[in-house]
Design an enzyme around this catalytic site. Structure first.
Site, PDB file in Angstrom:
ATOM      1  N   LYS A   9       0.818  -1.208   0.000  1.00  0.00           N
ATOM      2  CA  LYS A   9       0.000   0.000   0.000  1.00  0.00           C
ATOM      3  C   LYS A   9       0.861   1.272   0.000  1.00  0.00           C
ATOM      4  CE  LYS A   9      -3.855  -2.252   2.386  1.00  0.00           C
ATOM      5  NZ  LYS A   9      -4.763  -2.153   3.555  1.00  0.00           N
ATOM      6  N   TYR A  49     -12.220  -1.739  -4.693  1.00  0.00           N
ATOM      7  CA  TYR A  49     -12.853  -1.979  -3.387  1.00  0.00           C
ATOM      8  C   TYR A  49     -14.374  -1.885  -3.446  1.00  0.00           C
ATOM      9  CZ  TYR A  49      -8.296  -1.961  -1.121  1.00  0.00           C
ATOM     10  OH  TYR A  49      -7.017  -2.282  -0.727  1.00  0.00           O
ATOM     11  N   PHE A  57     -15.997   2.817   6.027  1.00  0.00           N
ATOM     12  CA  PHE A  57     -14.598   3.147   5.761  1.00  0.00           C
ATOM     13  C   PHE A  57     -14.264   3.263   4.271  1.00  0.00           C
ATOM     14  CE2 PHE A  57     -14.886  -1.488   6.318  1.00  0.00           C
ATOM     15  CZ  PHE A  57     -14.371  -1.931   5.101  1.00  0.00           C
ATOM     16  N   ARG A  85      -1.648 -14.615   4.075  1.00  0.00           N
ATOM     17  CA  ARG A  85      -2.462 -13.934   5.088  1.00  0.00           C
ATOM     18  C   ARG A  85      -1.831 -14.092   6.474  1.00  0.00           C
ATOM     19  NH1 ARG A  85      -6.653 -11.524   3.334  1.00  0.00           N
ATOM     20  NH2 ARG A  85      -7.806 -11.478   5.286  1.00  0.00           N
ATOM     21  N   ARG A 102       2.333  -6.702   9.384  1.00  0.00           N
ATOM     22  CA  ARG A 102       1.531  -5.647  10.004  1.00  0.00           C
ATOM     23  C   ARG A 102       1.953  -5.369  11.439  1.00  0.00           C
ATOM     24  NH1 ARG A 102      -3.991  -7.724   7.147  1.00  0.00           N
ATOM     25  NH2 ARG A 102      -3.793  -6.494   5.243  1.00  0.00           N
ATOM     26  N   ASN A 112      -1.891  -0.241   6.939  1.00  0.00           N
ATOM     27  CA  ASN A 112      -1.354  -1.499   7.467  1.00  0.00           C
ATOM     28  C   ASN A 112      -0.443  -2.210   6.472  1.00  0.00           C
ATOM     29  OD1 ASN A 112      -3.236  -2.562   5.703  1.00  0.00           O
ATOM     30  ND2 ASN A 112      -4.563  -3.405   7.284  1.00  0.00           N
ATOM     31  N   HIS A 115      -1.979  -5.601   1.397  1.00  0.00           N
ATOM     32  CA  HIS A 115      -3.292  -6.199   1.127  1.00  0.00           C
ATOM     33  C   HIS A 115      -3.032  -7.578   0.550  1.00  0.00           C
ATOM     34  CE1 HIS A 115      -7.296  -6.795  -0.697  1.00  0.00           C
ATOM     35  NE2 HIS A 115      -6.599  -7.310  -1.697  1.00  0.00           N
ATOM     36  N   GLU A 126      -9.238  -9.917  -8.241  1.00  0.00           N
ATOM     37  CA  GLU A 126      -8.211  -8.927  -7.932  1.00  0.00           C
ATOM     38  C   GLU A 126      -7.034  -8.998  -8.900  1.00  0.00           C
ATOM     39  OE1 GLU A 126      -9.068  -8.370  -3.159  1.00  0.00           O
ATOM     40  OE2 GLU A 126      -7.333  -9.549  -3.770  1.00  0.00           O
TER      41      GLU A 126
END
Length: 138
Positions: A9, A49, A57, A85, A102, A112, A115, A126
């Site tokens: 990110k 998204y 959010f 993950r 994270r 964070n 993704h 995605e």
């Protein structure tokens, strides 16, 4: 072989953490099948998204994701979705296990660092959002 999308990110890119994230992927035998740096527009972030458009959010998330360049990658490997993950850690960095990306680098729940896809179906959408079939190397 399973595939997942990974995004470093804007906070991870601006803080110089691209190499560290890639190092952790390689250290955990996760193959990078494609990679590019992009700068999403607000509309592109909203499209990516879209599943969250009704969530409170959504506006702040899409503002953040279009605030600077990101590094998008296609990851490949056995059970790569749960493996990545686990390597990322919980979305809320305060709940992330020690040693995860994270836990080590995030500064808030939105900023964070990374993704990752949460299922094979999500990964397919995605990956297709950012990469065409000629860009992904098996």
């Amino acid at each position: 072989m399973e595939r997942s999308l990974s995004i470093i990110k804007p906070d991870g890119v601006s803080r110089g953490l691209i190499g560290e994230v890639i190092r952790r992927l390689e250290k955990n035998n996760i193959k990078i099948a494609a990679m590019k740096m992009i700068y999403m527009t607000k509309a592109q972030a909203q499209g990516f998204y879209d599943v969250h458009k009704e969530r409170p959010f959504f506006a702040s998330l899409t503002d953040f994701m279009s605030s600077g360049p990101v590094v998008a990658m296609v990851l490949e490997g056995e059970n790569v979705i749960p493996k990545y993950r686990e390597l990322m850690g919980a979305t809320n960095y305060k709940e992330a296990a020690p040693g995860t990306i994270r836990a080590d680098f995030a500064t808030d729940i939105e900023k964070n660092i990374v993704h990752g896809s949460d299922s094979p179906q999500t990964a397919a959408f995605e990956i297709g959002y950012f990469f065409n079939s000629f860009e992904v190397i098996s």
